[in-house]
Motif scaffolding. Structure first.
Motif, PDB file in Angstrom:
ATOM      1  N   GLY A   1       4.882   3.589 -11.991  1.00 33.33           N
ATOM      2  CA  GLY A   1       5.423   3.187 -10.695  1.00 33.33           C
ATOM      3  C   GLY A   1       4.503   2.235  -9.960  1.00 33.33           C
ATOM      4  N   GLY A   2       3.230   2.282 -10.320  1.00 33.02           N
ATOM      5  CA  GLY A   2       2.284   1.349  -9.719  1.00 33.02           C
ATOM      6  C   GLY A   2       2.572  -0.096 -10.052  1.00 33.02           C
ATOM      7  N   LEU A   3       3.347  -0.331 -11.125  1.00 34.53           N
ATOM      8  CA  LEU A   3       3.717  -1.706 -11.478  1.00 34.53           C
ATOM      9  C   LEU A   3       4.618  -2.326 -10.424  1.00 34.53           C
ATOM     10  CD1 LEU A   3       4.451  -1.237 -15.302  1.00 34.53           C
ATOM     11  CD2 LEU A   3       2.497  -2.414 -14.281  1.00 34.53           C
ATOM     12  N   MET A   4       5.300  -1.482  -9.648  1.00 40.03           N
ATOM     13  CA  MET A   4       6.232  -1.990  -8.642  1.00 40.03           C
ATOM     14  C   MET A   4       5.556  -2.282  -7.314  1.00 40.03           C
ATOM     15  SD  MET A   4       9.626   0.310  -9.403  1.00 40.03           S
ATOM     16  CE  MET A   4       8.768   1.877  -9.239  1.00 40.03           C
ATOM     17  N   LEU A   5       4.273  -1.940  -7.183  1.00 41.73           N
ATOM     18  CA  LEU A   5       3.563  -2.187  -5.935  1.00 41.73           C
ATOM     19  C   LEU A   5       3.116  -3.638  -5.859  1.00 41.73           C
ATOM     20  CD1 LEU A   5       1.324   1.015  -5.684  1.00 41.73           C
ATOM     21  CD2 LEU A   5       3.413   0.517  -4.410  1.00 41.73           C
ATOM     22  N   ALA A   6       3.456  -4.306  -4.784  1.00 39.63           N
ATOM     23  CA  ALA A   6       3.028  -5.690  -4.571  1.00 39.63           C
ATOM     24  C   ALA A   6       1.740  -5.695  -3.764  1.00 39.63           C
ATOM     25  CB  ALA A   6       4.110  -6.469  -3.837  1.00 39.63           C
ATOM     26  N   PRO A   7       0.655  -6.214  -4.314  1.00 36.33           N
ATOM     27  CA  PRO A   7      -0.627  -6.192  -3.591  1.00 36.33           C
ATOM     28  C   PRO A   7      -0.565  -6.870  -2.226  1.00 36.33           C
ATOM     29  CG  PRO A   7      -0.954  -6.801  -5.885  1.00 36.33           C
ATOM     30  CD  PRO A   7       0.522  -6.786  -5.658  1.00 36.33           C
ATOM     31  N   THR A   8       0.199  -7.952  -2.105  1.00 28.99           N
ATOM     32  CA  THR A   8       0.258  -8.662  -0.822  1.00 28.99           C
ATOM     33  C   THR A   8       0.913  -7.820   0.267  1.00 28.99           C
ATOM     34  OG1 THR A   8       2.299  -9.710  -1.626  1.00 28.99           O
ATOM     35  CG2 THR A   8       0.266 -10.947  -1.878  1.00 28.99           C
TER      36      THR A   8
END
Length: 278
Positions: free
Chosen positions: A115-122
């Protein structure tokens, strides 16, 4: 007599080779152009940017190094090496637990990690700034190390897990029969067998960390803490920029990654093909 199929086969090979040569030129030419413009004078660069240098000014590289590129390079190497090692080994442990060990809620843990793949750093930038300021880690290399590791673990775990799933289960059984613990089997059996995908993930993480700009700009300030992508902007001046020196600094930043990639390209291609490709 030459058949039509043979002619088409030869023609197809010629077209493929021509395409690959053209692609290589498109990729290599900007690098060569950057290297050549790094040994020109400013006037020569603007008068004819696509010509060979008249006088090869190798001292531009020395000037770039003395203007801080050496410090930025040291910081980038430190952050890149530390975050890559942390990311790859945390991800390898996670992948091992998800594929070779029966743990409770295995699927739930996998979904949580991926699920961390869906987190956008910006999107998380402002909350992260507030959090690191409250923890006293703002304007600190630990901030970059934590952020680069946290945001790369999901993708790296995904790659290593895909590779480990294809390893035979008999390997674990043989290690268990020989009296090896799970930890020993991981270090001495599974990790050596995962060398191709480990090299692939190392290269991917190095490329990401080495070229990352946003976090490095927001979470650090000052020459001693700036990485290459941010530090190279300091070579630009409001009152006039020595562009050959800027190109020299860019070349210094690019050469280590290019050399590293060519050194590990065999394992890089094999690791991705054997892992995700299956």
């Amino acid at each position: 007599m030459v058949t039509r199929s043979a002619v088409l086969l030869v023609l197809g090979r010629v077209l493929i080779k021509a395409f690959l040569i053209a692609l290589a030129v498109v990729v290599i030419y900007p690098l060569v152009w950057m290297l050549l413009n790094g040994v020109k004078s400013n006037s020569e660069l603007f008068s004819n940017p696509f010509a060979l240098p008249v006088a090869w000014k190798w001292d531009n590289y020395v000037t770039a190094w003395n203007r801080g590129v050496g410090d930025y390079l040291t910081t980038s190497v430190l952050v890149t090496v530390a975050s890559t090692i942390a990311t790859v080994f945390i991800s390898a442990w996670a992948a091992y637990g998800l594929t070779r060990v029966n743990i409770p809620f295995n699927k739930a843990v996998l979904i949580l990690i991926l699920g961390g793949l869906m987190l956008a750093p910006t999107v998380a930038l402002i909350p992260l700034v507030k959090m690191f300021q409250s923890l006293g880690l703002y304007n600190n290399l630990w901030a970059l190390l934590i952020l680069y590791t946290a945001f790369r673990v999901p993708f790296t775990t995904f790659l290593i897990r895909a590779y480990m799933m294809d390893l035979p289960a008999e390997v674990d059984e043989a290690a268990s029969v020989d009296g090896a613990s799970k930890a020993r089997a991981f270090w001495q059996v599974i990790l050596p067998m995962c060398k191709p995908i480990l090299v692939s993930t190392v290269l991917l993480n190095i490329l990401f960390t080495w070229n990352e700009y946003l976090f490095a700009m927001v979470f650090t300030s000052g020459g001693a803490l700036q990485t290459l992508p941010v530090g190279l902007t300091n070579l630009m001046s409001k009152h006039g920029t020595d562009y050959p020196v800027v190109f020299a600094g860019m070349a210094i930043a690019a050469i280590p990654v290019i050399v590293l990639f060519f050194a590990g390209q065999r394992y890089f291609i094999r690791g991705l093909a054997d892992g995700v490709g299956k």
